[in-house]
Design an enzyme around this catalytic site. Structure first.
Site, PDB file in Angstrom:
ATOM      1  N   ALA A 290      17.557   8.455  -3.784  1.00 37.21           N
ATOM      2  CA  ALA A 290      16.218   8.448  -2.845  1.00 37.21           C
ATOM      3  C   ALA A 290      16.841   7.670  -1.492  1.00 37.21           C
ATOM      4  O   ALA A 290      17.847   6.892  -1.712  1.00 37.21           O
ATOM      5  CB  ALA A 290      15.448   7.783  -3.826  1.00 37.21           C
TER       6      ALA A 290
ATOM      7  N   GLY B 126       0.828  -1.159  -0.110  1.00 35.06           N
ATOM      8  CA  GLY B 126      -0.085   0.015  -0.057  1.00 35.06           C
ATOM      9  C   GLY B 126       0.745   1.464  -0.007  1.00 35.06           C
ATOM     10  O   GLY B 126       0.496   2.185  -0.285  1.00 35.06           O
ATOM     11  N   GLN B 127       2.004   1.047   0.330  1.00 35.69           N
ATOM     12  CA  GLN B 127       2.925   2.095   0.483  1.00 35.69           C
ATOM     13  C   GLN B 127       3.261   2.665  -1.149  1.00 35.69           C
ATOM     14  O   GLN B 127       3.857   3.927  -1.296  1.00 35.69           O
ATOM     15  CB  GLN B 127       4.189   1.956   1.270  1.00 35.69           C
ATOM     16  CG  GLN B 127       5.553   1.203   0.496  1.00 35.69           C
ATOM     17  CD  GLN B 127       5.302  -0.212   0.169  1.00 35.69           C
ATOM     18  OE1 GLN B 127       4.013  -0.602   0.233  1.00 35.69           O
ATOM     19  NE2 GLN B 127       6.367  -1.054  -0.071  1.00 35.69           N
ATOM     20  N   GLY B 128       3.409   1.771  -1.910  1.00 31.78           N
ATOM     21  CA  GLY B 128       3.336   2.253  -3.308  1.00 31.78           C
ATOM     22  C   GLY B 128       4.702   2.231  -4.062  1.00 31.78           C
ATOM     23  O   GLY B 128       5.281   2.642  -4.933  1.00 31.78           O
TER      24      GLY B 128
ATOM     25  N   GLN C 159      12.627  -0.371   0.817  1.00 31.10           N
ATOM     26  CA  GLN C 159      12.393  -0.887  -0.713  1.00 31.10           C
ATOM     27  C   GLN C 159      12.662   0.221  -1.746  1.00 31.10           C
ATOM     28  O   GLN C 159      13.010  -0.136  -2.951  1.00 31.10           O
ATOM     29  CB  GLN C 159      10.985  -1.213  -0.739  1.00 31.10           C
ATOM     30  CG  GLN C 159      10.520  -2.634  -0.077  1.00 31.10           C
ATOM     31  CD  GLN C 159      11.399  -3.782  -0.616  1.00 31.10           C
ATOM     32  OE1 GLN C 159      12.184  -3.711  -1.401  1.00 31.10           O
ATOM     33  NE2 GLN C 159      10.725  -5.093  -0.027  1.00 31.10           N
TER      34      GLN C 159
ATOM     35  N   GLU D  50       8.829   4.854   7.745  1.00 29.89           N
ATOM     36  CA  GLU D  50       8.969   4.825   9.106  1.00 29.89           C
ATOM     37  C   GLU D  50       9.115   6.126   9.829  1.00 29.89           C
ATOM     38  O   GLU D  50       8.604   6.297  10.781  1.00 29.89           O
ATOM     39  CB  GLU D  50       9.977   3.733   9.656  1.00 29.89           C
ATOM     40  CG  GLU D  50       9.475   2.342   9.302  1.00 29.89           C
ATOM     41  CD  GLU D  50      10.442   1.203   9.611  1.00 29.89           C
ATOM     42  OE1 GLU D  50      10.524   0.628  10.629  1.00 29.89           O
ATOM     43  OE2 GLU D  50      11.322   1.031   8.464  1.00 29.89           O
TER      44      GLU D  50
END
Lengths: 421, 327, 175
Positions: free
Chosen positions: B282, B46-48, B89, B287
């Site tokens: 990036a 869901g974080q994309g 990720q 978190e």
């Protein structure tokens, strides 16, 4: 920074269209031909020896296809990301309320639930320990044979005693933080079925390749005979890193030779899943009269509950981050991961750092107050900058934008609050 | 009486696992029509991550974002991406996807070099066009160049894997370089404390996060807003109550998480101090967004009414007890 | 020993073949289409929808606390985990499947995508239906009314701000 074509643009999420249309098939939405439903019988007691399980009545209930206990796990009967200390199904000792004892696959959820009610379980309760500081004492009931202090992570840098002896300001405070639930809106769920001799799972998870290894090891299968496909997952926040339904459904799909599905209820999700570690933090800070940090001396006790899960990793991260984003020349940290008979604590967004931030940021404000400077000033004075050295002796050469975050936040505070800290 | 206060909370957060190997892999298959299949182990919860990884690959290959189809988190198809945890990720799978794209791109650049009769480093691919630096008008389509590869029997596929450069922590001293890069943040919050009821209301959250490079700024904001809301819950409302090992709050009626009514005005602010080792600079943000919030709220409560709450959550009972003690 | 499934008065699940099981026929409008169906008297609406293949309605808690299973019944939002299937007899029900399609998104769906209001997506169908019910009743709600209209829908990912922004965007584009 260089302007790019695609990176830096707020493009539409890949999955947004299916999600707004309600088309995404989460694990609990999947229905397969001939699919059975799975339920788990869990322990109502926190610490006990498991004496006997009688499943005969459940097995003979019409519509029940498989009733499995620890004896039916082909191999290992353990899982865990760091230490394999958690049973798939309890063989001999219960360590927490909610420990899994029996799994049932039946034609309907109702039949599976009825089957659970027919299972007779005999326990012999043991004295339990629920307070991590009590658990650290030698006379405390032992949750695991190796003792309740699962591990200690130490950080040592410089000369703590000398720093505290010469400090103008010493701030010493104890902090406590609570157990937090991840509270993803989708409860744990998964389906399993056989595709030839490969068992395939579609499951709500944060770590499919780990799941694959744990399923394969417990089922005594080669890794390439277990295929884990992550279904659209309704949040995780660290709570879907550990094994939940995976091993049960893989085993039952093979034993029952039918597709199976297990969807936790909200209550079961809250009962069975890991939590954020509750912490006890004893934090002592030394600074000179200007508010420049000289030393920190910190003890952290993390209650990891019945099983280690991500506990040692969480406490290690806490130890490394205990200084906060500041240069501290002298550091002593002892971070304990402690077993109790409480619910298992594991990974939870922030991995032990929010707890420490709650402590070190209040310490900083107290240092500022004693030094007669503002909270912003004390942070700028001590901030990690390019070429700063961390508490573990790492030199951060580049990519240190901390001071800029203070400045940007401060400017915004002036704009919208009309004041700064 | 209602009293307002402002508080600050700061944090740092190492991206990836602590002093341990935690690699991720990726496969890229660049197809005849210049669309791309990206296969990554990273689970998008869901974080994309699927979106961000597609952006990284599209950027590198000079194709559109829509040209990249992502298949993720399938052990039968994708390489291991490690856990979706440790805010890793975008940084780790992002680097793996970037490397996989670069490997596939090498084949296309080699072919273009021969087609144009120039050195490889003079060839540019942008918006699905291949051209020599400075001669954009004299371009070939990507399909044409990939077609050239195919005619010679060359496939345009790539794989990549990345493991952050870290060292383990010494067992006695903890010395080491446990992370390759760190995210930083400062949050400033405004609260209002009701001295009669002990109720703390958070009015505004200013959250400035150094994310290295925001691959997708809207998603970064989403992480900041969602994370600080979870931090707000940690600060004020949430507590799993356990008595003798039994959870007394096993429902959303007894375990309260923030609702839309509890959320203050949010000011997410993106700071970009690039990580040299990150994909296009990036780092990570998942978190960090939660970490400083409860600290900032505690400091704001002190600023408002002069009490230090050292136990989370900051409940009205604790506030009233401390206020009474202070008098 | 205190074993929960054997507590006095504990309700045992009802099985097929038990005497008290009964079926009834209901007629209702589902996403603007007439439907006639046989339902069990104690079947929850959310389960009945899933049996019909409409899985867009999500089950988050089963206790009416999270709002993930929100549907619209005769213009009012309802938690479909607390509604029994027979109760929708003669009523008009809208689920997420009735809101829009790949070909034609509802403006709210479009705005949720554009504004970044979707993350894990599990609360999204319920959120969208709560927003639709609000806008059907009040085409020009204030920000506070928007926020109140989704207060029964829990979201753990977004922090709600972008969801409220999306709904507000639709309101602004209409007015």
């Amino acid at each position: 920074m260089q302007e790019l074509n695609v990176v830096g643009k707020s493009v539409r999420r890949k999955d947004a269209l299916d999600k707004v249309l309600g088309k995404s098939q989460y694990s609990g939405d999947i229905k397969l031909p001939g699919m059975l439903h799975v339920k788990v019988l869990r322990s109502p007691v926190a610490h006990a020896l498991l004496k006997n399980i009688d499943c005969r009545a459940a097995e003979s209930l019409p519509g029940v296809h498989a009733v499995l206990t620890a004896k039916d796990i082909p191999e290992s009967n353990t899982h865990g990301i760091i230490i394999k200390d958690e049973p798939v199904l309890v063989m001999d000792k219960i360590r927490k309320i909610g420990d899994p004892l029996v799994v049932v696959a039946a034609e309907t959820e109702e039949i599976a639930l009825r089957a659970l009610s027919l299972i007779e379980v005999e326990f012999e309760e043991l004295p339990a320990v629920f307070d991590p500081e009590e658990a650290m004492k030698p006379e405390a009931p032992k949750v695991h044979d190796g003792g309740n202090i699962q591990s200690i992570r130490k950080i040592r840098k410089g000369d703590i005693e000398a720093a505290f002896a010469h400090a103008d300001i010493v701030v010493e405070t104890s902090y406590r933080t609570q157990m937090q639930e991840h509270a993803y809106i989708e409860p744990e769920a998964g389906v399993a079925y056989l595709d030839g001799d490969v068992v395939v799972l579609r499951v709500s998870t944060q770590n499919p390749h780990f799941d694959c290894k744990e399923v394969a090891r417990n089922l005594a299968l080669p890794l390439n005979k277990v295929r884990i496909v992550q279904a659209p997952t309704g949040g995780g926040f660290g709570g879907k890193l550990d094994i939940s339904v995976q091993i049960y459904i893989a085993l039952l799909a093979i034993r029952a030779k039918r597709p199976v599905r297990l969807v936790y209820t909200r209550e079961e999700s809250m009962l069975a899943s890991t939590k954020r570690h509750p912490y006890v933090i004893k934090y002592k800070t030394a600074a000179d009269k200007n508010g420049k940090l000289m030393a920190i001396d910190v003890i952290v006790i993390g209650d990891t509950g019945a099983y280690a899960s991500y506990g040692p990793g969480t406490l290690t991260r806490s130890a490394v981050h205990a200084t906060g984003p500041y240069e501290v020349p002298n550091v002593r940290v002892d971070a304990y991961t402690v077993y109790t008979n409480n619910p298992t604590a594991g990974a939870c967004r922030g991995f032990g750092v929010p707890q420490l931030a709650f402590a070190h940021e209040q310490q900083m404000d107290m240092v500022a107050q004693r030094a007669g400077i503002s909270p912003i000033q004390v942070r700028l004075l001590n901030a990690l900058r390019p070429n700063s050295q961390t508490g573990t002796g790492q030199v951060l050469e580049t990519g240190v934008g901390f001071v800029e975050t203070i400045e940007v936040a401060q400017a915004k505070a002036l704009e919208v609050l009309g004041r700064i800290c | 009486m209602k009293k307002r206060g402002v508080g600050i909370g700061c944090m740092w957060y190492g991206i990836g696992n602590t002093g341990l190997p935690n690699p991720a892999g990726a496969f890229v298959d660049w197809k005849d029509d210049a669309t791309v299949s990206l296969m990554v182990g990273a689970a998008d919860i869901g974080q994309g991550s699927n979106t961000v990884l597609a952006q990284i690959v599209a950027e590198e290959l000079g194709v559109g974002y829509e040209d990249v189809l992502v298949t993720s988190a399938d052990t039968g198809v994708t390489p291991d991406g490690g856990a979706t945890s440790a805010s890793r990720q975008t940084y780790i799978s992002g680097n793996a996807a970037h490397l996989a794209a670069q490997e596939a791109k090498k084949v296309v650049l080699e072919e273009a070099k021969e087609m144009f009769g120039v050195e490889k480093n003079q060839v540019i691919i942008r918006d699905r066009r291949v051209f020599v630096k400075g001669q954009e008008e004299n371009y070939k389509s990507l399909e044409e160049v990939i077609g050239g590869c195919r005619r010679k029997g060359k496939m345009t596929i790539g794989h990549g894997w990345f493991n952050p450069d870290t060292t383990g922590l010494d067992g006695e001293t903890g010395a080491g370089s446990p992370y390759d890069t760190y995210a930083f943040a400062t949050q400033i919050v405004e609260v209002e404390v009701d001295t009669e009821t002990g109720q703390v209301e958070v009015l505004q959250i200013i959250a400035a996060h150094d994310v290295g490079r925001a691959i997708n700024p809207l998603q970064v904001e989403g992480q900041i807003e969602g994370g600080s809301t979870m931090g707000l819950g940690l600060a004020l409302y949430e507590e799993v109550k356990v008595l003798d090992g039994k959870i007394k709050t096993p429902s959303f009626a007894t375990y309260l998480i923030p609702t839309s009514m509890d959320v203050p005005t949010m000011h997410p602010l993106i700071v970009e101090e690039p990580a040299e080792s990150g994909p296009f600079g990036a780092k990570g943000v998942g978190e960090p967004a939660l970490i400083p919030t409860s600290a900032a709220i505690a400091n704001a409560v002190f600023n408002a009414v002069g009490i230090r709450i050292t136990e989370l959550p900051i409940t009205p009972e604790k506030v009233l007890d401390q206020l009474a003690e202070n008098q | 020993m205190d074993v929960p499934w054997k507590k006095p008065g504990a309700k045992l699940p009802v099985l097929e073949g038990d005497k008290n099981m009964s079926k009834q026929t209901i007629n209702f409008m589902l996403n603007s289409q007439k439907v006639s169906a046989q339902v069990e008297s104690d079947s929850r609406l959310v389960d009945f929808l899933h049996e019909m293949g409409l899985t867009g309605t999500k089950l988050g808690c089963g206790e009416g606390d999270c709002g993930a299973c929100t549907v619209i019944i005769d213009g009012q939002t309802a938690n479909s985990c607390l509604v029994l299937a027979p109760q929708i007899d003669g009523k008009e029900v809208t689920t997420i499947e009735g809101l829009g399609s790949y070909e034609q998104l509802h403006p709210l769906q479009e705005a949720f995508i554009e504004e970044g209001a979707v993350q894990c997506g599990f609360c999204t169908p319920g959120m969208l239906l709560s927003a639709k019910a609000l806008l059907d009743e009040n085409s020009n709600p204030k920000r506070e009314e928007i926020i109140r209209s989704i207060s029964g829908n829990l979201c753990r990912c977004t922090g709600y701000t972008k969801i409220a922004n999306a709904i507000e965007k639709v309101v602004r584009s209409k007015s």
